[in-house]
Design a protein around this motif. Structure first.
Motif, short mmCIF file in Angstrom:
data_model
loop_
_atom_site.label_atom_id
_atom_site.label_comp_id
_atom_site.label_asym_id
_atom_site.label_seq_id
_atom_site.Cartn_x
_atom_site.Cartn_y
_atom_site.Cartn_z
N UNK A 108 27.05 53.49 42.63
CA UNK A 108 26.81 54.82 43.18
C UNK A 108 26.78 55.82 42.04
N UNK A 109 25.99 56.88 42.23
CA UNK A 109 25.88 57.88 41.18
C UNK A 109 27.20 58.61 40.97
N UNK A 110 27.88 58.98 42.05
CA UNK A 110 29.10 59.76 41.92
C UNK A 110 30.18 59.04 41.12
N UNK A 149 31.88 60.02 46.82
CA UNK A 149 30.49 60.08 47.27
C UNK A 149 30.05 61.40 47.87
N UNK A 150 30.88 62.43 47.79
CA UNK A 150 30.54 63.69 48.45
C UNK A 150 29.23 64.29 47.93
N UNK A 151 28.94 64.09 46.66
CA UNK A 151 27.76 64.70 46.06
C UNK A 151 26.62 63.70 45.85
N UNK A 152 26.74 62.51 46.41
CA UNK A 152 25.67 61.52 46.28
C UNK A 152 24.50 61.88 47.19
N UNK A 153 23.32 61.37 46.83
CA UNK A 153 22.14 61.45 47.67
C UNK A 153 21.62 60.03 47.86
N UNK A 215 9.13 64.57 46.15
CA UNK A 215 10.01 65.58 46.74
C UNK A 215 11.49 65.32 46.49
N UNK A 216 12.19 66.37 46.09
CA UNK A 216 13.61 66.28 45.78
C UNK A 216 14.44 66.34 47.05
N UNK A 217 15.64 65.77 46.98
CA UNK A 217 16.53 65.73 48.14
C UNK A 217 17.00 67.13 48.50
#
Length: 255
Positions: A108-110, A149-153, A215-217
């Protein structure tokens, strides 16, 4: 005789130029944004084509945005992944004092951003006296929240330049050419946020063209400062001063 640019240093860490060369080749393989070609390399040098500087244009900025979208879409095996064929960590920062850059594989990115970007800079800043214990607590709190994960997309790992400030975009008569990467797998918003940090010419055209192509999230504008946190931390560790306040304020916004 074709002019060439020789980038060299007798004091760079062992492997530094091989790391940069691996990143350039990996980015060029994406067939997206234009990336300077590696002509030759050695333990203490990198030989590149000479790039003749020209002014940035709106059309060139739009081409850069579309090219970056293709580069990012080429992807990486994981968040934090190094360029193909590279083993071990890399480096980020000025050639005179590059800082270690953690690479690896995170799902995960976060978690990646907290463990491999925020926490190493918190420790480095504490060792150098840039951050005190309270500052480190603030950064650790953010890393913990990121891991949740709060800021993950939903974005997949992107093939990032990794150090895409405006000085690493060379404007030529044929358009923008990317140089001096710290390439790795990360969140595509990271490169775009870095462009915004130090004033890329025609940034609005770059972003509009990128968003049209890929397109961005939702909410990406609210995450720009979060993606700028790592370069701000790097600058705080290296240069201190107002970067310390900026980095901690950015961390506080998201923790």
């Amino acid at each position: 005789m074709t002019r060439r640019h020789r980038k060299s240093s007798a004091t760079a860490p062992a492997g530094y130029f091989a790391w940069e060369a691996a990143g350039l080749r990996w980015l060029r393989a994406a067939d997206g944004a234009s990336v300077v070609e590696v002509r030759d390399e050695g333990e203490d040098f990198l030989e590149l084509p000479w790039l003749e500087s020209a002014g940035a244009t709106p059309e060139g900025a739009e081409a850069l945005g579309r090219g970056l979208a293709r580069t990012h879409a080429a992807g990486a095996s994981a968040f934090g992944a190094p360029p193909e064929g590279w083993e071990g960590d890399g480096w980020l920062g000025p050639l005179s004092e590059p800082l270690p850059l953690t690479v690896g594989a995170w799902d995960s990115w976060g978690r990646f951003y907290g463990e491999a970007r925020v926490l190493p800079m918190a420790r480095a800043g504490r060792e150098r006296g840039t951050f005190d214990a309270t500052d480190v607590d603030r950064l650790e709190a953010l890393a913990s929240r990121l891991a949740g994960g709060e800021h993950d997309t939903d974005d997949a790992p992107a093939r990032l330049h990794g150090d895409l400030w405006s000085g690493n975009v060379m404007w030529t008569a044929d358009g923008a050419v990317l140089i001096d990467p710290a390439a790795h797998g990360g969140h595509r918003e990271g490169d775009l946020a870095m462009l915004a940090l130090f004033g890329c010419p025609h940034l609005d055209r770059v972003l509009a063209a990128y968003d049209e192509a890929a397109p961005l999230a939702a909410g990406w504008r609210d995450r720009v400062l979060l993606h700028q946190l790592h370069p701000l931390l790097v600058h705080a560790v290296l240069f201190g001063g107002s970067y310390v306040r900026q980095a901690l304020a950015a961390a506080d916004r998201y923790r």
